[in-house]
Structure formats: structure tokens, C-alpha cells
Design a protein around this motif. Structure first.
Motif, short mmCIF file in Angstrom:
data_model
loop_
_atom_site.label_atom_id
_atom_site.label_comp_id
_atom_site.label_asym_id
_atom_site.label_seq_id
_atom_site.Cartn_x
_atom_site.Cartn_y
_atom_site.Cartn_z
N GLU A 86 6.80 -36.17 80.05
CA GLU A 86 5.72 -35.22 80.34
C GLU A 86 5.45 -34.37 79.11
O GLU A 86 6.38 -33.92 78.44
CB GLU A 86 6.12 -34.33 81.52
CG GLU A 86 5.09 -33.31 81.91
CD GLU A 86 5.48 -32.56 83.19
OE1 GLU A 86 5.48 -31.32 83.16
OE2 GLU A 86 5.77 -33.23 84.19
N SER A 87 4.18 -34.13 78.82
CA SER A 87 3.83 -33.33 77.66
C SER A 87 3.99 -31.84 77.97
O SER A 87 4.20 -31.44 79.11
CB SER A 87 2.38 -33.61 77.26
OG SER A 87 1.50 -33.16 78.27
N LEU A 88 3.89 -31.03 76.92
CA LEU A 88 3.86 -29.59 77.12
C LEU A 88 2.64 -29.22 77.96
O LEU A 88 1.57 -29.79 77.79
CB LEU A 88 3.80 -28.87 75.78
CG LEU A 88 5.06 -28.96 74.89
CD1 LEU A 88 4.76 -28.40 73.51
CD2 LEU A 88 6.23 -28.24 75.53
N VAL A 89 2.82 -28.29 78.88
CA VAL A 89 1.72 -27.83 79.72
C VAL A 89 1.55 -26.32 79.51
O VAL A 89 2.42 -25.65 78.97
CB VAL A 89 1.98 -28.13 81.21
CG1 VAL A 89 1.97 -29.63 81.46
CG2 VAL A 89 3.30 -27.54 81.69
N PHE A 90 0.42 -25.80 79.97
CA PHE A 90 0.10 -24.41 79.67
C PHE A 90 1.15 -23.46 80.24
O PHE A 90 1.42 -22.40 79.67
CB PHE A 90 -1.28 -24.06 80.23
CG PHE A 90 -1.29 -23.62 81.66
CD1 PHE A 90 -1.43 -22.29 81.99
CD2 PHE A 90 -1.12 -24.55 82.69
CE1 PHE A 90 -1.42 -21.87 83.32
CE2 PHE A 90 -1.12 -24.15 84.00
CZ PHE A 90 -1.28 -22.81 84.32
N SER A 91 1.77 -23.81 81.37
CA SER A 91 2.73 -22.91 81.99
C SER A 91 4.07 -22.85 81.25
O SER A 91 4.89 -21.97 81.51
CB SER A 91 2.98 -23.32 83.45
OG SER A 91 3.50 -24.63 83.52
N ASP A 92 4.29 -23.78 80.29
CA ASP A 92 5.54 -23.75 79.53
C ASP A 92 5.67 -22.48 78.72
O ASP A 92 6.79 -22.06 78.38
CB ASP A 92 5.63 -24.97 78.60
CG ASP A 92 5.96 -26.25 79.35
OD1 ASP A 92 6.52 -26.16 80.45
OD2 ASP A 92 5.65 -27.34 78.83
N ILE A 93 4.55 -21.86 78.40
CA ILE A 93 4.61 -20.62 77.63
C ILE A 93 5.34 -19.53 78.40
O ILE A 93 6.00 -18.65 77.83
CB ILE A 93 3.20 -20.15 77.21
CG1 ILE A 93 3.30 -19.07 76.13
CG2 ILE A 93 2.40 -19.64 78.41
CD1 ILE A 93 1.97 -18.73 75.50
N PHE A 94 5.27 -19.59 79.75
CA PHE A 94 5.95 -18.59 80.57
C PHE A 94 7.46 -18.83 80.60
O PHE A 94 8.21 -17.94 81.00
CB PHE A 94 5.39 -18.60 81.99
CG PHE A 94 3.91 -18.28 82.05
CD1 PHE A 94 3.45 -17.04 81.67
CD2 PHE A 94 3.00 -19.24 82.46
CE1 PHE A 94 2.09 -16.74 81.71
CE2 PHE A 94 1.64 -18.96 82.50
CZ PHE A 94 1.19 -17.71 82.12
N LEU A 95 7.89 -20.03 80.23
CA LEU A 95 9.31 -20.33 80.18
C LEU A 95 9.91 -20.03 78.81
O LEU A 95 11.11 -20.19 78.61
CB LEU A 95 9.55 -21.81 80.51
CG LEU A 95 9.20 -22.25 81.95
CD1 LEU A 95 9.39 -23.75 82.09
CD2 LEU A 95 10.02 -21.50 82.98
N ALA A 96 9.08 -19.58 77.88
CA ALA A 96 9.58 -19.29 76.53
C ALA A 96 10.66 -18.22 76.57
O ALA A 96 11.67 -18.30 75.86
CB ALA A 96 8.42 -18.86 75.63
#
Length: 489
Positions: A86-96
Motif C-alpha cells: 500500500e502506498s502512502l496515504v494522506f492520513s499517514d501524516i497524522f501518524l507522524a
């Protein structure tokens, strides 16, 4: 002029890498749609590169940092695709923030050679910055104008997207499957469309799945009602970290004899997952709520971002409405995946994390599954009322490298053996001291080990014991109705 030319060069590099991130075997060929990614690349480079010049005061150093950021984004996306499909998705920024607070759970999967390379690049950029003279005043002025100009352009584009968002989403529909959307629009383009959809529809989704206040109060009132006097029977639901029938998938000798025997004598089967190697919260959410994550649209990438904000119907509320207590255990920091907010919103009366379970002995870096399940048996023996105990184990969490004398798979099997011993103790306690108690267990995702790289699906396993000997494959959202039928009915 040279700053503008550099922006265009960096844009070409980012746009090319963004398009290269689409698998070669992809059948999608929508060049017009992929222009979304090119436009995002231009705006990112147009804002960030001049900003780097204004911050560092150095032209060449800013180029180095810009290239480093582009390569980091490309490599991070590639690593995620390779491990998780799975590619990076927009919500991954919240997991930073989670990644920085618990780095081993994220960065531990990166190849070891990456870190010396990163350290070397940082040193080189730092040395270059120290040696390079400060940029001329004209460069500062040009950088300020370009940064401001591209920022205004980005703002205008964002405003235009918001105003005509419905029409744009009709023209470029998203599926909420990250791989499909990545192939259609590139990772950057898909992130923009997902973000647009999220901004326009998040309140609708929250209202759609929020538990009405009157239903929540009624559930609490029913929970407070007196129970019939009887010997308490309990229900234990275990989400076993990275558990799967690895022996069946690899041809190795099984290290889980107890689990194998229980599966042969119980209601069991595959747990059919669309993800692999991660996304515990997706499986956990679907099992507890009975909702497919796709139904949550953009919240489905990280459903606990929704569950942390609203009260929702769940398996815990089902048990409480029938007069049971509902308790959740997880021997890790409860702030991870926002479980301290999520578990109360899903109806659990009490959530015990590492602050309460921190005295459990460790096996490796995390609390021993054997000790955790033994403590669960003791807890239920003392409980004076029927209890639904949901346990999220932690010992089986990877990465499983760095153990002397053990391969990656052997280190993983060591954790499975501990889980199996814990299940054996729990079964003994049920038979001898907790009559009528039932036990269900499932795996949240496959372990990210190389010996399973050939396995195409992400399916794990589940079982409900004691029960009739029947094999049934389930989606995670089908677990809640099954448990309601088999246990509460």
C-alpha cells in the motif's frame, strides 16, 4: 531566474519519482488523471525550496536538503509498498507523531543500511552548509517572492478545489483503496483527492456513524440493571498481534500445538483481510464495530481517527446491553492509535494499558503473552459478574531481527510459542475454574517476515472455542454479528 529553474528541475525529479511509484504491471493508463501528481509536485517544490533558502540562507545547501526530502518521500513510499502493498496515504501524516514517539514500531522495518546512508547525507549537507557562503540579497528577494507567489497559488488552487470539490470528485472518483487510487492518480494525486474528499465529507461521516445520545444513555442504564444470580460466565476476545498459521504457510513445524488442537475442535477459519503486515487498528475497529473500513471512506485508512472523536455502536455495547461488564486490556502505551479515547467511545467501561499492566514480565521488548493471558485468567476468576474481556497482545509485534542465533522467522515463532503457552493456561483455567466461559482469538495481520513474501493475500486466522467443529471464512466486520449470535444469543 536560477531559483525558478531549480524549482522546475526539482519538480521534474519529484514528478518522475511520483509516477515511477506506480507498479509497472498496473493496468491503469490515465495520463490526464496523473497530472494531479505533477501539479502537486510543482506546488510543493515551488513553496518548499524557496523557503529552504530563506531558512538556511544558502542556495546549494537548500538544493541538497530539497533532494533529500524528495528521496525520503520516494523511499518511504517504496518501503511501504514493498512491505504492506500500500502506498502512502494522506492520513499517514497524522501518524507522524506516533512514528517519532515510538520509532521502533515504524522505522525498525527499514533496511539497516539506510541509517548509515542517512547519517552520511546529513553530515555532507551540514558540512556543505558550513562551507557555503550566505546567499546574496538578490537571492533572498527572489526566494521570498517565489515562495510567496507559489504559496498564494497553492491557496488559490485549494480554494478552487474546495468550491468545486463535488464536480472534481465526480470527474476523478476515488475508490478509497489506496492501491487503486495510486495507480489512477499517482500517490501525490491520490493524496490530494483523498484530502479534498475528507474535507468535504468528514462531518457527514461523523454524523452517520455517531451513536445517538439517547441510545448511549439507554445502554448505560441497561448495564446498571441487576443481573440474575448465577455463576459468572465470561467471554474473552483476543486480538493476537501478527498471529497466523505460519506453519501452514511456510511448511515449517508448528510451534503452537494448543492453538492447532483448539482450531480443529472449534468454529474456525480464515480472517479475510485486504491489508498485510500492519494496520492493526483497521482489523480491530472492524471486529469491534462490525463495520467495513471502506464504509468510512477516507476515515477508513485510519478508522481510529473517527472512533477517537465520536461514540459508536460496538461489540462492547452489545455485551453491556446484555448485563455484562466490558473491559479492554493492552500492555502498551494507550496513547498509541489513540486507544485511551477510542476504547471509551466504543463502550468499554475500563481500558487498562501499560500504566496498569506494566508489571508483567517482558519477553524481548514487550509484555509476555503467556504472562498477560495468565493474568487475564486470574482477573476473571475474581470477577463477580459476567465480563467481556478484550485483549490486544503486544509480544508478537515486529520487527523480529537482531536476536542472536535466531533467524527472523525463528524470532517470530518464539513469540508465537509464548502465545500458545498463554492460551494453554487460559484453557486450563476455563476448564477448571471458569465453566461456561468462551474464548475467541484472531490475528490482526500477517507478520512482515520475508518467509511470507510469497503469500499473496493478507488473510490470518480466527477461532471460537468451545464450539462446533466448523470451518467458516470471515471478513473482520462479520466477527461482531457472529459473536452476538454464538455468545449472546
Amino acid at each position: 531566474m536560477k531559483i525558478l529553474l531549480t524549482i522546475l528541475l526539482l519538480t521534474l525529479i519529484l514528478a518522475a519519482l511520483n509516477r515511477m511509484s506506480i507498479p509497472a504491471e498496473s493496468e491503469a493508463n490515465r495520463t490526464a488523471s496523473r497530472i494531479w501528481g505533477d501539479a502537486v509536485a510543482l506546488l510543493l517544490c515551488g513553496v518548499i525550496f524557496p523557503a529552504l533558502i530563506l531558512i538556511t540562507g544558502r542556495y546549494v545547501t537548500s538544493i541538497g536538503i530539497g533532494l533529500g526530502l524528495i528521496l525520503a518521500l520516494w523511499a518511504g513510499n517504496g518501503l511501504k509498498v514493498r512491505i504492506l502493498g500500500e502506498s502512502l496515504v494522506f492520513s499517514d501524516i497524522f501518524l507522524a507523531g506516533h512514528a517519532l514517539r515510538w520509532p521502533r514500531l515504524y522505522f525498525g522495518y527499514a533496511p539497516k543500511w539506510v541509517w548509515p546512508v542517512v547519517a552520511l547525507l546529513v553530515l555532507l549537507i551540514g558540512f556543505a552548509g558550513a562551507e557555503e557562503p550566505v546567499a546574496a540579497a538578490a537571492d533572498y528577494t527572489a526566494a521570498a517572492w517565489l515562495c510567496g507567489g507559489f504559496a498564494v497559488l497553492a491557496l488559490v488552487c485549494a480554494t478552487g478545489l474546495r468550491r468545486s470539490g463535488t464536480e472534481i470528485l465526480k470527474m476523478f472518483p476515488v475508490s478509497f483503496d489506496s492501491r487503486t487510487d495510486m495507480e489512477n492518480y499517482t500517490p501525490l494525486g491520490a493524496a490530494v483527492l483523498h484530502t479534498l474528499h475528507h474535507l468535504r465529507n468528514r462531518e457527514v461521516i461523523k454524523a452517520q456513524f455517531s451513536l445517538p445520545e439517547d441510545e448511549e444513555k439507554r445502554a448505560e442504564a441497561e448495564t446498571a440493571a441487576p443481573l440474575e444470580e448465577r455463576h459468572p460466565a465470561h467471554f474473552i476476545l483476543i486480538q493476537a498481534e501478527s498471529w497466523c498459521p505460519v506453519a501452514e504457510l511456510t511448511g515449517r513445524v508448528s510451534v503452537t500445538p494448543t492453538l492447532d488442537q483448539l482450531r480443529e475442535k472449534s468454529l474456525h477459519g480464515k480472517l479475510l483481510l485486504d491489508w498485510r503486515g500492519a494496520y492493526t487498528m483497521r482489523t480491530e475497529f472492524s471486529v469491534l464495530t462490525g463495520l467495513a473500513v471502506r464504509a468510512l471512506e477516507t476515515f477508513g485508512f485510519d478508522p481510529y481517527r473517527l472512533a477517537a472523536r465520536i461514540s459508536m455502536a460496538s461489540l462492547a455495547r452489545d455485551f453491556r446491553a446484555s448485563g455484562w461488564k466490558a473491559v479492554a486490556w493492552h500492555p502498551n502505551d494507550g496513547r498509541f492509535f489513540d486507544r485511551t479515547e477510542v476504547m471509551p467511545n466504543l463502550g468499554f467501561e475500563h481500558f487498562a494499558d501499560s500504566s496498569e499492566l506494566g508489571n508483567l514480565p517482558l519477553n524481548g521488548r514487550y509484555a509476555s503473552d503467556e504472562a498477560l493471558l495468565a493474568a487475564a485468567a486470574e482477573y476473571l476468576e475474581k470477577s463477580e459478574s459476567p465480563t467481556f474481556l478484550f485483549i490486544v497482545t503486544m509480544e508478537g509485534h515486529g520487527p523480529w531481527t537482531g536476536e542472536a542465533g535466531r533467524t527472523e522467522t525463528e524470532a517470530y515463532e518464539k513469540r508465537l510459542a509464548s502465545l500458545d503457552r498463554g492460551i494453554a493456561k487460559l484453557v486450563t483455567a476455563i476448564r477448571e475454574k471458569l465453566p461456561g466461559t468462551r474464548l475467541a482469538i484472531y490475528g490482526d495481520h500477517l507478520p512482515g517476515i520475508r518467509d511470507l513474501a510469497h503469500v499473496k493475500s493478507g488473510d490470518t486466522a480466527w477461532m471460537l472455542w468451545p464450539g462446533r467443529n466448523e470451518e467458516r471464512d470471515l471478513r473482520p466486520e462479520e466477527m461482531r454479528p457472529l459473536i452476538r449470535e454464538e455468545v449472546l444469543a
